[in-house]
Design an enzyme around this catalytic site. Sequence first.
Site, PDB file in Angstrom:
ATOM      1  N   ILE A  17       1.046  -1.273  -0.051  1.00 50.07           N
ATOM      2  CA  ILE A  17      -0.016   0.007  -0.001  1.00 50.07           C
ATOM      3  C   ILE A  17       0.810   1.037  -0.090  1.00 50.07           C
ATOM      4  O   ILE A  17       0.491   2.321  -0.649  1.00 50.07           O
ATOM      5  CB  ILE A  17      -1.068  -0.066   1.222  1.00 50.07           C
ATOM      6  CG1 ILE A  17      -1.996  -1.305   1.151  1.00 50.07           C
ATOM      7  CG2 ILE A  17      -1.577   1.389   1.433  1.00 50.07           C
ATOM      8  CD1 ILE A  17      -2.768  -1.538   2.517  1.00 50.07           C
ATOM      9  N   ASP A  59      13.659   2.853  10.446  1.00 55.39           N
ATOM     10  CA  ASP A  59      12.839   1.959  11.016  1.00 55.39           C
ATOM     11  C   ASP A  59      11.986   2.873  11.956  1.00 55.39           C
ATOM     12  O   ASP A  59      12.616   3.733  13.051  1.00 55.39           O
ATOM     13  CB  ASP A  59      13.721   1.064  12.092  1.00 55.39           C
ATOM     14  CG  ASP A  59      12.963   0.316  13.098  1.00 55.39           C
ATOM     15  OD1 ASP A  59      11.839   0.452  13.115  1.00 55.39           O
ATOM     16  OD2 ASP A  59      13.378  -0.691  13.776  1.00 55.39           O
ATOM     17  N   VAL A  60      10.513   2.779  11.840  1.00 51.04           N
ATOM     18  CA  VAL A  60       9.745   3.915  12.232  1.00 51.04           C
ATOM     19  C   VAL A  60       9.593   3.639  13.963  1.00 51.04           C
ATOM     20  O   VAL A  60       9.111   4.482  14.766  1.00 51.04           O
ATOM     21  CB  VAL A  60       8.255   3.931  11.940  1.00 51.04           C
ATOM     22  CG1 VAL A  60       8.418   4.266  10.296  1.00 51.04           C
ATOM     23  CG2 VAL A  60       7.556   2.619  12.028  1.00 51.04           C
ATOM     24  N   ASN A  86       2.301   4.486   7.358  1.00 54.27           N
ATOM     25  CA  ASN A  86       1.732   3.335   6.634  1.00 54.27           C
ATOM     26  C   ASN A  86       2.392   2.198   7.022  1.00 54.27           C
ATOM     27  O   ASN A  86       1.854   0.809   6.897  1.00 54.27           O
ATOM     28  CB  ASN A  86       1.758   3.465   5.223  1.00 54.27           C
ATOM     29  CG  ASN A  86       1.631   2.100   4.325  1.00 54.27           C
ATOM     30  OD1 ASN A  86       0.481   1.619   4.308  1.00 54.27           O
ATOM     31  ND2 ASN A  86       2.964   1.466   3.893  1.00 54.27           N
ATOM     32  N   TYR A 158      -2.316  -7.103  16.785  1.00 54.45           N
ATOM     33  CA  TYR A 158      -2.692  -6.464  15.493  1.00 54.45           C
ATOM     34  C   TYR A 158      -4.036  -5.634  15.834  1.00 54.45           C
ATOM     35  O   TYR A 158      -3.983  -4.420  15.584  1.00 54.45           O
ATOM     36  CB  TYR A 158      -2.729  -7.543  14.159  1.00 54.45           C
ATOM     37  CG  TYR A 158      -2.779  -6.788  12.858  1.00 54.45           C
ATOM     38  CD1 TYR A 158      -1.703  -6.208  12.280  1.00 54.45           C
ATOM     39  CD2 TYR A 158      -4.021  -6.440  12.263  1.00 54.45           C
ATOM     40  CE1 TYR A 158      -1.837  -5.444  11.062  1.00 54.45           C
ATOM     41  CE2 TYR A 158      -4.275  -5.860  11.145  1.00 54.45           C
ATOM     42  CZ  TYR A 158      -3.129  -5.436  10.687  1.00 54.45           C
ATOM     43  OH  TYR A 158      -3.229  -4.735   9.421  1.00 54.45           O
ATOM     44  N   LYS A 162      -4.331  -1.844  15.893  1.00 53.52           N
ATOM     45  CA  LYS A 162      -5.163  -0.860  14.832  1.00 53.52           C
ATOM     46  C   LYS A 162      -6.045  -0.311  15.608  1.00 53.52           C
ATOM     47  O   LYS A 162      -6.522   0.737  15.291  1.00 53.52           O
ATOM     48  CB  LYS A 162      -5.651  -2.168  13.805  1.00 53.52           C
ATOM     49  CG  LYS A 162      -4.535  -2.575  12.977  1.00 53.52           C
ATOM     50  CD  LYS A 162      -3.682  -1.357  12.317  1.00 53.52           C
ATOM     51  CE  LYS A 162      -2.661  -1.663  10.849  1.00 53.52           C
ATOM     52  NZ  LYS A 162      -1.969  -0.502  10.450  1.00 53.52           N
ATOM     53  N   VAL A 191      -6.235  -6.459   1.339  1.00 55.06           N
ATOM     54  CA  VAL A 191      -5.635  -5.719   0.466  1.00 55.06           C
ATOM     55  C   VAL A 191      -4.694  -6.973  -0.300  1.00 55.06           C
ATOM     56  O   VAL A 191      -3.966  -7.284   0.490  1.00 55.06           O
ATOM     57  CB  VAL A 191      -4.926  -4.409   0.680  1.00 55.06           C
ATOM     58  CG1 VAL A 191      -4.661  -3.751  -0.614  1.00 55.06           C
ATOM     59  CG2 VAL A 191      -5.911  -3.658   1.441  1.00 55.06           C
ATOM     60  N   THR A 193      -1.571  -7.729  -1.016  1.00 54.25           N
ATOM     61  CA  THR A 193      -0.133  -7.293  -0.854  1.00 54.25           C
ATOM     62  C   THR A 193       0.662  -8.515  -0.195  1.00 54.25           C
ATOM     63  O   THR A 193      -0.044  -9.326  -0.046  1.00 54.25           O
ATOM     64  CB  THR A 193      -0.055  -6.132   0.194  1.00 54.25           C
ATOM     65  OG1 THR A 193      -0.322  -6.831   1.470  1.00 54.25           O
ATOM     66  CG2 THR A 193      -0.791  -4.856  -0.223  1.00 54.25           C
TER      67      THR A 193
END
Length: 266
Positions: A17, A59-60, A86, A158, A162, A191, A193
């Site tokens: 994405i 690396d966020v 993202n 997760y 989220k 999606v 991916t």
Amino acid sequence: MTRKFSLALVTGAADGIGWATAQCLATSGWHVALLDLNGELAKERASFLGEGHTGWACDVTSIEDVKSCVTEIKATYGSIDALVNNAGIADQTVPTLVQDIDAFDRVLAVHLRGTFLMSQQVIACMTEQSRNAEGVRGAIVNIGSIASTGGIPGRNAYCAAKAGVLGMTRALASEWARRGIRVNAVAPGYVKTSLVQKLTEQGAIDGVSIARRTPMGRMAETYEIANAISFLISPQASYITGVVLPVDGGWAALGAPDTVLGPIEV
Ligand code: NDP
């Protein structure tokens, strides 16, 4: 004083994405800074997009990486007008009783700490910038999921991450609206991916069942999520902040068993 928006920073932009979003924004006239764990691939992607686009290793979850990238990007472009948080990873998909705690922490770190660190550094830049004609200094889009509001067995981290992304979206939107920074989220369904490909290969998800449960009868293409992100950061969304836009083929709207949907037409 008005200012033309031009630089969008996209995390996790080397694939999926994020890469579709970088391409969509470049086509719409934005300059894009592509950040990813895989800095080499991010740089390759940026040179594919052409002049004005740059790739960065980041690396966020690392405050050092985030600070140095945002500082260098600001110095390179002069402003940061949009941020797309993202970057993400899949959860372990095993029963709760055997879940690994380090893996749990990593999922929360990438999605929540990453979104927080990036937003904190970028907002600091945005607040120093002038406003556009609608009074906007910058826009942020975070990526939620159908897992933000619906529970998925075995995916504790997760779902929690989220859900947290939506909470943070509303908190940031409320805090920064008067300073001219808009913050919204998109909540994609499934999606196509590599993240979903890996989950399919592990047997954690099954494409046929997902299509059957989705009112539109299929998974999303990456560009369909990118188009929604692009809208939310654009001046067309100048009075929109604090919203979550589902981009899920009707998944969240369905309040009945999927047997009511009828066959999928091809
Ligand atoms: P992909 O795995 O295709 O792409 C994610 C990218 O983010 C990869 O390039 C990945 O690098 C990178 N990344 C991972 N961790 C970090 C990090 N710590 N710092 C910087 N970059 C990182 O995933 P998707 O495109 O499918 O997912 C993108 C976002 O959309 C995620 O937030 C995901 O949770 C969300 N989403 C996805 C859905 C789907 O069905 N695909 C549905 C709903 C939401 P690497 O490959 O090296 O790990």
